[in-house]
Design a protein around this motif. Structure first.
Motif, PDB file in Angstrom:
ATOM      1  N   ILE A  80       1.017  -1.237   0.191  1.00 56.82           N
ATOM      2  CA  ILE A  80       0.050   0.074  -0.097  1.00 56.82           C
ATOM      3  C   ILE A  80       0.845   1.167  -0.057  1.00 56.82           C
ATOM      4  CG2 ILE A  80      -1.838   1.381   1.343  1.00 56.82           C
ATOM      5  CD1 ILE A  80      -2.819  -1.231   2.453  1.00 56.82           C
ATOM      6  N   LEU A  81       0.317   2.062  -0.827  1.00 52.57           N
ATOM      7  CA  LEU A  81       0.990   3.417  -0.939  1.00 52.57           C
ATOM      8  C   LEU A  81       0.133   4.439  -0.104  1.00 52.57           C
ATOM      9  CD1 LEU A  81       2.941   1.883  -3.252  1.00 52.57           C
ATOM     10  CD2 LEU A  81       2.950   4.181  -4.179  1.00 52.57           C
ATOM     11  N   TRP A  82       0.563   5.242   0.784  1.00 57.48           N
ATOM     12  CA  TRP A  82      -0.218   6.078   1.706  1.00 57.48           C
ATOM     13  C   TRP A  82       0.409   7.648   1.351  1.00 57.48           C
ATOM     14  CZ3 TRP A  82      -3.752   3.378   4.934  1.00 57.48           C
ATOM     15  CH2 TRP A  82      -3.283   1.997   5.137  1.00 57.48           C
ATOM     16  N   ASP A  83      -0.740   8.409   1.550  1.00 52.62           N
ATOM     17  CA  ASP A  83      -0.630   9.862   1.710  1.00 52.62           C
ATOM     18  C   ASP A  83      -0.498  10.007   3.265  1.00 52.62           C
ATOM     19  OD1 ASP A  83      -0.462  12.590   2.133  1.00 52.62           O
ATOM     20  OD2 ASP A  83      -1.865  12.703   0.602  1.00 52.62           O
ATOM     21  N   TRP A  84       0.617   9.654   3.897  1.00 54.04           N
ATOM     22  CA  TRP A  84       0.439   9.507   5.471  1.00 54.04           C
ATOM     23  C   TRP A  84      -0.192  10.855   6.184  1.00 54.04           C
ATOM     24  CZ3 TRP A  84       3.185  12.704   8.833  1.00 54.04           C
ATOM     25  CH2 TRP A  84       4.263  13.235   8.067  1.00 54.04           C
ATOM     26  N   ALA A  85       0.113  12.035   5.819  1.00 49.33           N
ATOM     27  CA  ALA A  85      -0.155  13.013   6.300  1.00 49.33           C
ATOM     28  C   ALA A  85      -1.662  13.359   6.475  1.00 49.33           C
ATOM     29  CB  ALA A  85       0.588  14.464   5.615  1.00 49.33           C
TER      30      ALA A  85
END
Length: 484
Positions: A80-85
């Motif tokens: 999974i690739l996340w936009d963690w912010a």
């Protein structure tokens, strides 16, 4: 009182840096680096959010070069690739692996579109992100054992290494259609071929000189190799190490190493099983033949093997000049990484079997934080490339994002009091007393061999850590049972 004074000075320094930035005396980049190393911010770290979408234990977390995208891999075999912010998922895809994903890393300078993965099935795979959210996955190579780590050559969009439990180290160049088998890591002492193979857990590349890389696994030594010794026509190999590292008192007294990391000044960090974390200056190795070097130590070295590691000070010159020790965590049941934290590697960070995240000051080994990060075990810690943020993962099915968000800084940890409170025994052989639970209501997930546990037990690691499980423990059991 001394601690309070340090904080006041840190605060004053931070205000001065802010003023200098505002009037143009300090560049934004320099300001960000100084702020990222602020101990006051480290003491204010708290959980900002949890990234929850995986359906299994999360075994790997890493960030892209800009630090805005986080990639994670799990027992559920997805990446999974996340936009963690903001906590949103950018892309989720099946890795193609047949078993637990152990590593997922971005290749640099590829627009965050190229990811390499490795897993318990021994495969090394390449995932390429295409327009429209499509992901093309292909097999690059296979090991005859689990591949816990890959190492990306700094600044290269093409070159990386892998190491496996088969002892094999592979070199990959994505411009080529095949990988290169560099060597099989073998023991310095065993003359029996099948026993001499060293199962490898970790690999790291020296960022200051990428020609050097280190590997470590199921024996005493962190071995450093020079890729320039390999001739690509196959006429020779680079299987003879350039240098080796091990605290002399641990030679023939360890169960191996699970994690390696290089600092920006080529110091090598190693996390030992059932032992502590050690930092080796680059000029304090035992050479290419560590067995001979150990025998040639001065007369005082005769008693090195009897040194009690728990008595070592954070910086101990009695055993080896410059050796630094980081104590307090527990590394027994899983393959844990270890890492530096801060823009100039000011801190050392590790997970623990007790479910905590440990952060030490690098220069003197003082334990600053012991934060509860998982119900069971924390395995992975990844720090942001330039700001004060870390991501952690372990037995639970989420990734936790930590940022400085507490109003008051935490008190630095008194190691002796912490060990007493956590009922940690300094003798690692006494496992019954070495209990570091989180004092939370965990439905008996506390490794305490209670009589109310079921009769079924799971044996993992060295075969002597039998833990009774009930229905609520099945995720915990399944994860360990899947480790080779």
């Amino acid at each position: 009182m001394a601690t309070s004074g340090k904080r006041k000075r840190s605060c004053s320094s931070g205000i001065l840096n802010l003023c200098q930035r505002e009037v143009g005396f300090l560049s934004p980049r320099t300001f960000a680096h100084r702020a990222g190393a602020s101990e006051d911010l480290v003491l204010r770290l708290g959980i900002d959010r949890k990234l929850s979408k995986h359906e299994g234990c999360v075994n790997t977390v890493s960030l892209n070069a800009d630090g805005n995208i986080l990639v994670s891999g799990s027992d559920d075999r997805t990446v999974i690739l996340w936009d963690w912010a903001v906590g949103s998922v950018r892309i989720s895809f099946n890795s193609g692996h047949k078993n637990n994903v152990f590593q997922a890393r971005f290749m640099p300078y590829t627009g965050d579109r190229t990811i390499v993965t490795s897993a318990a099935d021994g495969e090394v795979r390449l995932a390429q992100l295409r327009e429209g959210g499509q992901v093309a996955v292909k097999l690059l190579a296979e090991h005859d054992g689990a591949v816990h780590k890959v190492a990306i050559e700094p600044g290269s969009p093409h070159v990386f290494f892998s190491c496996g439990e088969d002892g094999l180290v592979r070199h990959f160049d994505l411009r080529s259609k095949s990988s290169t088998k560099l060597f099989i890591c073998r023991s310095f002492t065993s003359s029996i071929a099948y026993m001499s193979l060293v199962n490898l857990n970790a690999i790291a590349i020296d960022p200051r000189n990428p020609n050097f890389f280190a590997v470590a696994g199921a024996d005493d030594y962190a071995r450093v190799y020079d890729i320039r010794k390999y001739k690509w026509d196959g006429s020779t190999n680079c299987g003879h190490p350039y240098d080796c590292f091990c605290p002399p008192h641990l030679i023939d007294h360890t169960e191996g190493i699970t994690g390696l990391a290089y600092s920006d000044t080529s110091e090598l960090l190693a996390s030992y099983i059932n032992e502590f974390i050690y930092l080796f200056p680059k000029d304090q190795g035992l050479g290419s033949n560590p067995v001979a070097a150990f025998l040639e130590l001065d007369d005082d070295s005769d008693d090195k093997s009897e040194v009690d590691a728990t008595s070592l000070s954070p910086i101990d010159t009695n055993v080896r000049p410059g050796l630094r020790v980081y104590k307090g965590h527990r590394n027994r049941n899983t393959v844990k990484g270890v890492s530096f934290f801060g823009p100039n590697c000011e801190y050392v960070a590790s997970g623990s079997d007790c479910g905590r995240i440990f952060i030490w000051r690098k220069k003197d080994g003082e334990l600053l934080r012991a934060m509860e990060g998982d119900k069971y075990v924390v395995n992975c810690i990844e720090s942001h490339p330039y700001t004060t943020m870390i991501a952690s993962s372990g037995m639970e099915n989420d990734v936790k994002i930590w940022v400085p968000n507490t109003k008051e800084p935490a008190q630095t940890v008194n190691l002796d009091e912490f060990l007493m409170t956590s009922r940690l025994d300094s003798d690692f052989d006494n496992e019954d007393e070495y209990d570091c639970d989180n004092d939370s209501d965990d439905d008996d997930n506390d490794d305490d061999h209670d009589s109310d546990d079921d009769d079924d037990d799971a044996s993992f690691g060295d075969g002597d850590d039998d833990i009774d499980i009930d229905d609520n423990d099945m995720d915990y059991y399944t994860h360990f049972n899947n480790w080779p």
